[in-house]
Design a protein around this motif. Structure first.
Motif, PDB file in Angstrom:
ATOM      1  N   UNK A  26      22.008   7.517  -3.959  1.00 28.39           N
ATOM      2  CA  UNK A  26      20.558   7.860  -3.931  1.00 28.39           C
ATOM      3  C   UNK A  26      20.542   8.783  -5.326  1.00 28.39           C
ATOM      4  N   UNK A  27      19.387   8.623  -5.709  1.00 26.83           N
ATOM      5  CA  UNK A  27      18.600   9.386  -6.747  1.00 26.83           C
ATOM      6  C   UNK A  27      17.156  10.045  -6.175  1.00 26.83           C
ATOM      7  N   UNK A  28      17.317  11.244  -5.982  1.00 28.70           N
ATOM      8  CA  UNK A  28      16.095  11.827  -5.338  1.00 28.70           C
ATOM      9  C   UNK A  28      15.244  12.337  -6.461  1.00 28.70           C
ATOM     10  N   UNK A  29      13.898  12.125  -6.412  1.00 25.35           N
ATOM     11  CA  UNK A  29      13.005  12.437  -7.374  1.00 25.35           C
ATOM     12  C   UNK A  29      12.437  13.852  -7.184  1.00 25.35           C
ATOM     13  N   UNK A  30      13.078  14.630  -6.130  1.00 21.43           N
ATOM     14  CA  UNK A  30      12.656  15.983  -5.885  1.00 21.43           C
ATOM     15  C   UNK A  30      13.737  16.457  -5.216  1.00 21.43           C
ATOM     16  N   UNK A  31      14.210  17.844  -5.274  1.00 17.52           N
ATOM     17  CA  UNK A  31      15.007  18.380  -4.410  1.00 17.52           C
ATOM     18  C   UNK A  31      14.863  18.522  -2.996  1.00 17.52           C
ATOM     19  N   UNK A  32      15.957  17.917  -2.251  1.00 16.73           N
ATOM     20  CA  UNK A  32      15.807  17.884  -0.836  1.00 16.73           C
ATOM     21  C   UNK A  32      17.018  18.960  -0.315  1.00 16.73           C
ATOM     22  N   UNK A  33      16.406  19.824   0.766  1.00 11.06           N
ATOM     23  CA  UNK A  33      17.032  20.579   1.702  1.00 11.06           C
ATOM     24  C   UNK A  33      17.181  20.120   2.964  1.00 11.06           C
ATOM     25  N   UNK A  34      18.422  19.919   3.361  1.00 11.31           N
ATOM     26  CA  UNK A  34      18.941  18.847   4.552  1.00 11.31           C
ATOM     27  C   UNK A  34      19.505  19.694   5.641  1.00 11.31           C
ATOM     28  N   UNK A  35      19.016  19.933   6.649  1.00 13.03           N
ATOM     29  CA  UNK A  35      20.110  20.567   7.795  1.00 13.03           C
ATOM     30  C   UNK A  35      20.489  19.449   8.810  1.00 13.03           C
ATOM     31  N   UNK A  36      21.827  19.217   8.791  1.00  6.85           N
ATOM     32  CA  UNK A  36      22.608  18.152   9.670  1.00  6.85           C
ATOM     33  C   UNK A  36      22.483  18.874  11.125  1.00  6.85           C
ATOM     34  N   UNK A  37      21.560  18.173  11.919  1.00  5.95           N
ATOM     35  CA  UNK A  37      21.656  18.628  13.537  1.00  5.95           C
ATOM     36  C   UNK A  37      22.534  17.948  14.162  1.00  5.95           C
ATOM     37  N   UNK A  38      22.934  16.567  13.884  1.00  2.71           N
ATOM     38  CA  UNK A  38      24.110  15.908  14.626  1.00  2.71           C
ATOM     39  C   UNK A  38      24.649  14.912  13.930  1.00  2.71           C
ATOM     40  N   UNK A  39      25.706  14.496  14.088  1.00  2.00           N
ATOM     41  CA  UNK A  39      26.507  13.598  13.427  1.00  2.00           C
ATOM     42  C   UNK A  39      27.387  13.915  12.351  1.00  2.00           C
ATOM     43  N   UNK A  40      27.713  13.122  11.541  1.00  2.00           N
ATOM     44  CA  UNK A  40      28.681  13.691  10.303  1.00  2.00           C
ATOM     45  C   UNK A  40      28.101  13.012   8.959  1.00  2.00           C
ATOM     46  N   UNK A  41      28.384  13.750   7.859  1.00  2.00           N
ATOM     47  CA  UNK A  41      28.054  13.003   6.728  1.00  2.00           C
ATOM     48  C   UNK A  41      29.000  12.999   5.542  1.00  2.00           C
TER      49      UNK A  41
END
Length: 268
Positions: A26-41
């Protein structure tokens, strides 16, 4: 059920998927704030690999390459709440909150260790996803400004990232490609990140490496995979995604064609 994204506002979304895994360079064009609710990254950036699980909160800087692999876990889908911190919204915020910005080293993603301020802010978005209509702009603005304010409270260096609106300038092609060849990105994105048009990128690449970008990238990725399998004793199925291949069978074919033997033979 595959990948699903539910937007309640252009800058607020809930992402979910139920497949075995989902991988993206990924190459995001804007900042992303991410909260993992379930699963694994799993996040791969350069030679660093990081794992995160439900409850963790991450900030992905714009214009930075990173490999993200998401997995369902414990019988639950991978689900995350995502807030886009757009250039326009940050410009408006910092026009009201003047700061002195200094240049940083290329930023990496940040993890906030389930900070209660951020968790409370992002958790408060969840009921809004039950709305039958879009979230009003004034409410969305309040929630996003709250998140920015919290980030500034818990990370004193964050202004130097969020208030920096510079676009990538022309940089060393050799240095950049040696650090980022494992990312499976379109050539125009590589060009953009090195401050070049697609035509100039291809011309400079040929002059620098004496070959085409695609051939060079394939060889570098195969050499990296070879190192992981032989030296680190990892399985081909564990490394093919990390080094930039999308398909295990195609990886095996390319590996054997390049080295003369299958990766499974070497692993054994």
């Amino acid at each position: 059920m595959g990948y699903q994204t539910q937007y309640i506002h252009p800058d607020l979304k809930l992402s979910r998927f139920d497949d075995t895994f989902y991988k993206a360079d990924v190459l995001f064009e804007q900042h992303l704030l991410v909260w993992l609710i379930s699963g694994e990254t799993k996040i791969v950036q350069g030679d660093q690999t990081h794992w995160f699980e439900a409850g963790d909160i991450l900030l992905f800087p714009r214009n930075q390459l990173v490999t993200v692999i998401n997995y369902p876990k414990y019988g639950l889908p991978h689900q995350s709440a995502v807030m886009h911190l757009t250039k326009q919204r940050l410009t408006d915020f910092y026009n009201k909150n003047k700061v002195e910005v200094r240049q940083m080293q290329p930023p990496v993603f940040r993890a906030f260790d389930r900070h209660p301020f951020l968790k409370s802010c992002l958790n408060s978005l969840i009921p809004y996803f039950d709305l039958r209509e879009p979230l009003p702009e004034n409410i969305a603005s309040i929630k996003i400004e709250e998140a920015i304010t919290i980030l500034r409270t818990i990370d004193r260096e964050i202004d130097h990232l969020l208030a920096n609106f510079d676009e990538p300038g022309k940089i060393s092609l050799t240095d950049f490609m040696e650090k980022n060849y494992m990312f499976n990105m379109p050539m125009d994105k590589f060009g953009y990140l090195t401050g070049r048009s697609l035509t100039t990128f291809k011309r400079d690449f040929k002059k620098t490496f004496q070959t085409t970008p695609q051939k060079w990238l394939t060889e570098k990725r195969l050499e990296l995979a070879h190192y992981h399998i032989r030296e680190k004793k990892r399985k081909p199925s564990e490394v093919y995604l990390e080094v930039g291949f999308e398909n295990l069978s195609h990886f095996g074919y390319a590996f054997k064609r390049h080295f003369g033997y299958a990766p499974t033979e070497m692993a054994g």
